[in-house]
Design a protein around this motif. Structure first.
Motif, PDB file in Angstrom:
ATOM      1  N   GLY A 120       0.790  -1.223   0.000  1.00 31.89           N
ATOM      2  CA  GLY A 120       0.000   0.000   0.000  1.00 31.89           C
ATOM      3  C   GLY A 120       0.819   1.268   0.000  1.00 31.89           C
ATOM      4  N   HIS A 121       2.125   1.158   0.362  1.00 33.10           N
ATOM      5  CA  HIS A 121       2.943   2.372   0.441  1.00 33.10           C
ATOM      6  C   HIS A 121       3.098   3.032  -0.922  1.00 33.10           C
ATOM      7  CE1 HIS A 121       7.047   1.150  -1.151  1.00 33.10           C
ATOM      8  NE2 HIS A 121       6.396   0.009  -1.172  1.00 33.10           N
ATOM      9  N   SER A 122       3.164   2.244  -1.991  1.00 34.97           N
ATOM     10  CA  SER A 122       3.379   2.818  -3.322  1.00 34.97           C
ATOM     11  C   SER A 122       2.205   3.681  -3.767  1.00 34.97           C
ATOM     12  CB  SER A 122       3.612   1.709  -4.350  1.00 34.97           C
ATOM     13  OG  SER A 122       4.776   0.970  -4.038  1.00 34.97           O
ATOM     14  N   ILE A 178       1.563  -0.481  18.185  1.00 31.31           N
ATOM     15  CA  ILE A 178       1.339   0.172  19.477  1.00 31.31           C
ATOM     16  C   ILE A 178       1.794  -0.723  20.622  1.00 31.31           C
ATOM     17  CG2 ILE A 178      -0.466   0.991  21.049  1.00 31.31           C
ATOM     18  CD1 ILE A 178      -1.986   1.972  18.527  1.00 31.31           C
ATOM     19  N   ALA A 179       1.560  -2.019  20.468  1.00 34.86           N
ATOM     20  CA  ALA A 179       1.943  -2.958  21.526  1.00 34.86           C
ATOM     21  C   ALA A 179       3.437  -3.246  21.543  1.00 34.86           C
ATOM     22  CB  ALA A 179       1.163  -4.261  21.359  1.00 34.86           C
ATOM     23  N   GLY A 180       4.163  -2.804  20.518  1.00 38.65           N
ATOM     24  CA  GLY A 180       5.593  -3.057  20.469  1.00 38.65           C
ATOM     25  C   GLY A 180       5.941  -4.432  19.972  1.00 38.65           C
ATOM     26  N   THR A 181       4.984  -5.148  19.361  1.00 35.63           N
ATOM     27  CA  THR A 181       5.271  -6.464  18.805  1.00 35.63           C
ATOM     28  C   THR A 181       5.698  -6.327  17.352  1.00 35.63           C
ATOM     29  OG1 THR A 181       2.930  -6.755  18.253  1.00 35.63           O
ATOM     30  CG2 THR A 181       3.685  -7.620  20.369  1.00 35.63           C
ATOM     31  N   SER A 182       6.238  -7.404  16.806  1.00 31.13           N
ATOM     32  CA  SER A 182       6.869  -7.358  15.497  1.00 31.13           C
ATOM     33  C   SER A 182       5.866  -7.035  14.390  1.00 31.13           C
ATOM     34  CB  SER A 182       7.539  -8.701  15.196  1.00 31.13           C
ATOM     35  OG  SER A 182       8.121  -8.684  13.911  1.00 31.13           O
ATOM     36  N   VAL A 183       6.194  -6.012  13.620  1.00 31.81           N
ATOM     37  CA  VAL A 183       5.448  -5.636  12.425  1.00 31.81           C
ATOM     38  C   VAL A 183       6.352  -4.697  11.650  1.00 31.81           C
ATOM     39  CG1 VAL A 183       4.314  -3.627  13.482  1.00 31.81           C
ATOM     40  CG2 VAL A 183       3.228  -4.774  11.529  1.00 31.81           C
ATOM     41  N   TRP A 184       6.228  -4.688  10.309  1.00 31.18           N
ATOM     42  CA  TRP A 184       7.236  -3.963   9.531  1.00 31.18           C
ATOM     43  C   TRP A 184       7.205  -2.472   9.839  1.00 31.18           C
ATOM     44  CZ3 TRP A 184       8.389  -5.170   3.675  1.00 31.18           C
ATOM     45  CH2 TRP A 184       9.558  -4.491   3.289  1.00 31.18           C
ATOM     46  N   ALA A 185       6.306  -1.721   9.242  1.00 36.09           N
ATOM     47  CA  ALA A 185       6.271  -0.272   9.496  1.00 36.09           C
ATOM     48  C   ALA A 185       4.938   0.286   9.008  1.00 36.09           C
ATOM     49  CB  ALA A 185       7.441   0.430   8.809  1.00 36.09           C
ATOM     50  N   PRO A 186       3.847  -0.013   9.714  1.00 37.85           N
ATOM     51  CA  PRO A 186       2.523   0.382   9.207  1.00 37.85           C
ATOM     52  C   PRO A 186       2.307   1.887   9.133  1.00 37.85           C
ATOM     53  CG  PRO A 186       2.369  -0.531  11.423  1.00 37.85           C
ATOM     54  CD  PRO A 186       3.753  -0.823  10.943  1.00 37.85           C
ATOM     55  N   TRP A 187       2.865   2.646  10.077  1.00 36.54           N
ATOM     56  CA  TRP A 187       2.688   4.098  10.009  1.00 36.54           C
ATOM     57  C   TRP A 187       3.480   4.696   8.848  1.00 36.54           C
ATOM     58  CZ3 TRP A 187      -1.184   6.511  12.009  1.00 36.54           C
ATOM     59  CH2 TRP A 187      -1.767   6.086  13.208  1.00 36.54           C
ATOM     60  N   GLY A 241       8.020   6.967   9.121  1.00 40.38           N
ATOM     61  CA  GLY A 241       8.146   7.915   8.025  1.00 40.38           C
ATOM     62  C   GLY A 241       8.030   9.337   8.522  1.00 40.38           C
ATOM     63  N   GLY A 242       7.271  10.144   7.825  1.00 40.36           N
ATOM     64  CA  GLY A 242       7.076  11.538   8.215  1.00 40.36           C
ATOM     65  C   GLY A 242       5.644  11.809   8.634  1.00 40.36           C
TER      66      GLY A 242
END
Length: 654
Positions: A120-122, A178-187, A241-242
Motif C-alpha cells: 500500500g505504500h506505493s 502500538i503494543a511493540g510487537t513485530s510488524v514492519w512499518a505500518p505508520w 516515516g514523516g
C-alpha cells in the motif's frame, strides 16, 4: 529499507482548471517549502524566500525532462485495478466466489504483494507523482488517473467502515505497532497515503482527496488520543516515516487542532532531543527513519514557531552534509548512519539509499526558504545532478535502490510491476518535480539556483524567465526576460562554491564586473525590459574530493559533476531487470562478484589531478586516466551516466 523501511492542456485551459480547483477550496501550495498562498494556519516562522508552484515552471529539453517523461509513462502504465487490488482485498470487496479468476486483477509484486506487510505504500507515492506530473506538464491524463485512484480509495474507506481507517492491510498491524510487537512499518505506509492525498488536493484540486484524508485523521485521533506517553514512545520506536510532517500539512489546510495534536504525538524525543542540543548521536541509526522526522520538525517550526525544531533541523542538515555525505550527495551504508567522517570505511555495495537523498532535498528546501544561503542550493545541485538524476536507467526508465560506492559495483534496477521498493516510490516523486527548486522569490527579487533549461512564469509580477543551457555539458547558461512593461527585479544568481576559476557575467552582451566570491549570490539590480538577456559562464575544473578520514581515497569531480570510471561488464549477472520474486529483500547485501583484478588505484606520484585525468576531445564531461595501476587508460564519465556497467567512483591514490 530492506528490513527496516524506510493529451496536453493549453496554458489557458490549465489555468482555468486550477482556478476552479481553488474555487473548490484547494490550496495550491508547493510542498515542501513555504509559498505565499494563504492557508488556514498563519505561518509563524520568518520566510525569506518563497517557492514557486510547480505549475509556474516548465522544464525544457534536457536529461531532467527525459527522466520526467519516462517516469510519467511508467505512472500512467500502471493499471488502477492492480494498484487498488490489495486495498480492495483488505476491505472484502474482492470476495465474490462467482467472479471468474481470469477477470480478477493480478496483484502487484515485490513490496506490494499481498503477503508483504508494507503493501500500500506505493499508492501514496503514486498519488504524489501523478499530482506533480499534472502540475509540471499540464497533461490532464495524470489528474484523471489520480481522480480514479482516489475514488477507489474512498470506496475502500467506506467499505471498511472503521471510523475512517484506510489501508491495504488490516488495522491490527497498527495495534501490533502500538503494543511493540513485530510488524514492519505500518505508520510509514500510512504516511505515504496521507502525503499522496495532500498532494492530490494541493496540485489537482480534488476535494475528495481531502475528505478521505480527514476521515483517516479522525480515525488516527481516536486511535491514538487515549494512549499514554509511554505507549506512544513504544510505538515510535518503529519506523513511521514523516507522519508528523503529514499531520502538520493537513493542519495547515484545515486549522483543526486535532491535526496539530496528531503531529505532536509523532514527536520522537529519543531522536530529536540530542539534535536540539547540537549532538550527533546518529551512529547506527536507520537513516531513512530519521530524516523524515526532521522534515516534519521543519514544518513544525514554520507553523508553530518552535525554535527547538528550528535548531534540530539546521544542526542535523549541517551535520549530515558535512560529516555523513558521499561525493554524490547521498548518505548511509546498509541504510544506516555511521560514525561522523568515516567515509573511507564505508565504500560498500549498499551505500546511498536513494530515499535518504529524496528526503534530504525536502529538508534542504525548507531551510533555504528560512535562510537563502548558497550552501543549500549547492548541496541541492550536488545531490540532484549526481544521485537523483542518476537513479533512473535511461534505457528502461527503471530505478535503483542503492548507489553503490564499492569499486567495481554497478546499479541494480527495479521492474515495472514486481519490485516497488521504497526507492521506487520516492522515485515516482523525485523524477516528476524537477521544476521545484530551480527558482525562488522574495517580494520583488528572484533567485536562480539551478541551471536547468526551463521557463518560469511569475504571474504576480508579470514576468517570464526563459533559461537556455546545455549545462553541465557546457559552462554557460542564458536567461531571457519577457515582460510587457519594465519591472524592478533584483536578480540573485547562484555563484557555486565549486566555481573557483571565476565567473563571466554579461547583461545584454556587456560584461559586468563581479565582486562576489564562490559560495554566494551575484545580485544584478535593474529595471528589466522585455528581451533583456543575462549570460553566466562558470569555467569548470577538475577537483579531488578526498574522504575526510583518508586523503588517499578520493573521488573526482568536474565542476559539479562526479566522475565514474567505466569498468566494463565482466562477471555481471545482469543489471536490469533485477528482482527475485521469491526473495524481495535480496537486494540488501547483494554480492556484485567484483573481479579480483579490477583496477581502482591511480599512481599519482604527487602530481595534480590534471596530470592524472585528460579530457577526451569532442566528448563533454569525459576524461581518460593516465595513471591507472595495472591498466591502460580508463574512461571517466559523469556518474549519472554510469549505467549497465561496473564503475569506480572512489579511487586509491598512490
Amino acid at each position: 529499507m530492506a528490513f527496516s523501511v524506510c493529451g496536453f492542456l493549453t496554458r489557458t485551459r490549465l489555468s482555468a482548471l486550477l482556478a476552479l480547483s481553488l474555487a473548490a477550496g484547494a490550496v495550491q501550495a508547493q510542498y515542501p517549502g513555504q509559498t505565499k498562498e494563504k492557508t488556514a494556519v498563519a505561518v509563524r516562522a520568518p520566510i525569506q524566500a518563497y517557492s514557486f508552484n510547480l505549475q509556474d515552471v516548465r522544464v525544457l529539453s534536457s536529461p531532467f525532462k527525459d527522466n520526467m517523461d519516462r517516469e510519467g509513462r511508467w505512472l500512467l502504465s500502471l493499471p488502477a485495478e492492480r494498484l487498488l487490488h490489495s486495498f480492495r482485498v483488505n476491505a472484502g470487496l474482492l470476495t465474490d466466489k462467482k467472479a471468474s479468476p481470469t477477470k480478477m486483477p493480478k496483484p502487484l509484486g515485490g513490496w506490494e504483494a499481498l503477503d508483504m506487510e508494507l503493501r500500500g505504500h506505493s499508492m501514496g507515492h503514486i498519488l504524489s507523482g501523478l499530482a506533480f506530473q499534472f502540475a509540471s506538464t499540464g497533461n490532464e491524463a495524470f489528474k484523471l488517473k489520480s481522480d480514479s485512484l482516489i475514488a477507489g480509495l474512498a470506496q475502500v474507506q467506506k467499505a471498511l467502515n472503521e471510523g475512517g481507517y484506510l489501508s491495504a492491510y488490516p488495522q491490527n498491524y497498527i495495534d501490533r505497532n502500538i503494543a511493540g510487537t513485530s510488524v514492519w512499518a505500518p505508520w510509514y505506509t500510512l504516511h505515504k497515503i496521507f502525503a499522496g492525498l495532500t498532494d492530490a488536493y494541493w496540485y489537482t484540486g480534488n476535494p475528495q482527496a481531502l475528505e478521505v484524508e480527514k476521515g483517516m485523521a479522525s480515525w488516527a485521533y481516536q486511535k491514538l488520543s487515549p494512549l499514554t506517553q509511554e505507549q506512544l514512545a513504544k510505538m515510535l520506536r518503529n519506523e513511521f516515516g514523516g507522519m508528523n510532517d503529514a499531520f502538520y500539512n493537513l493542519y495547515s489546510i484545515t486549522g483543526d487542532p486535532q491535526h496539530r495534536k496528531l503531529a505532536e504525538m509523532f514527536y520522537h524525543k529519543a531522536v530529536l532531543e540530542p539534535l536540539e542540543q547540537g549532538q550527533d548521536k546518529l551512529n547506527t541509526m536507520h537513516a531513512n527513519t530519521v530524516i523524515p522526522k526532521l522534515v516534519g520538525e521543519a514544518r513544525a517550526y514554520e507553523l508553530t514557531g518552535d525554535l527547538k525544531a528550528q535548531k534540530a533541523t539546521t544542526f542535523f542538515w549541517d551535520d549530515v552534509v558535512k560529516h555523513h555525505t558521499y561525493a554524490h550527495g547521498g548518505n548511509s551504508d546498509k541504510e544506516h548512519f555511521f560514525e561522523p567522517d568515516k567515509i573511507s570505511e564505508h565504500l560498500t555495495g549498499n551505500t546511498g539509499e536513494t530515499c535518504n537523498t529524496y528526503n534530504m532535498l525536502k529538508l534542504t528546501r525548507h531551510l533555504f526558504t528560512w535562510n537563502p544561503e548558497a550552501k543549500y542550493a549547492d548541496y541541492y545541485e550536488q545531490a540532484l545532478y549526481n544521485h537523483i538524476l542518476g537513479q533512473q536507467d535511461p534505457k528502461t526508465g527503471m530505478v535503483s535502490y542503492f548507489s553503490p560506492m564499492l569499486p567495481g559495483a554497478y546499479r541494480l534496477y527495479s521492474t515495472p510491476t514486481e519490485s516497488f521498493w521504497c526507492c521506487v516510490g520516492s522515485g515516482f516523486e523525485s523524477h516528476s518535480k524537477y521544476g521545484e527548486a530551480i527558482y525562488y522569490h522574495g517580494a520583488k527579487d528572484l533567485y536562480v539556483n539551478l541551471f536547468i533549461p526551463s521557463e518560469l512564469n511569475w504571474q504576480e509580477r508579470g514576468v517570464k524567465v526563459v533559461q537556455n543551457t546545455k549545462y553541465p555539458e557546457e559552462e554557460t547558461t542564458r536567461l531571457t526576460i519577457q515582460t510587457k512593461k519594465p519591472v524592478d527585479m533584483p536578480l540573485h544568481l547562484r555563484y557555486p562554491a565549486w566555481a573557483t576559476h571565476g565567473v563571466t557575467l554579461k547583461v545584454n552582451g556587456k560584461t559586468v564586473a563581479v565582486k562576489q566570491q564562490p559560495g554566494s549570490y551575484i545580485t544584478v539590480s535593474r529595471n528589466w525590459k522585455n528581451g533583456d538577456q543575462v549570460e553566466l559562464t562558470y569555467p569548470m575544473a577538475l577537483r579531488v574530493i578526498a574522504t575526510p578520514d583518508n586523503p588517499r581515497k578520493a573521488a573526482f569531480a568536474y565542476g559539479p559533476i562526479i566522475l565514474a570510471g567505466e569498468m566494463g561488464t565482466e562477471g555481471m549477472s545482469g543489471t536490469a531487470p533485477y528482482h527475485d520474486p521469491a526473495d524481495p529483500y535480496q537486494y540488501y547485501g547483494y554480492d556484485y562478484h567484483v573481479p579480483a583484478d579490477l583496477v581502482h588505484t591511480l599512481a599519482t606520484k604527487g602530481g595534480t589531478v590534471t596530470d592524472w585525468l585528460k579530457p577526451v576531445p569532442g566528448h563533454p564531461l569525459t576524461f581518460t586516466t593516465t595513471a591507472a595501476t595495472g591498466a591502460g587508460g580508463i574512461t571517466m564519465v559523469p556518474y549519472y551516466k554510469a549505467h549497465r556497467e561496473r564503475y569506480v567512483v572512489y579511487w586509491d591514490l598512490q
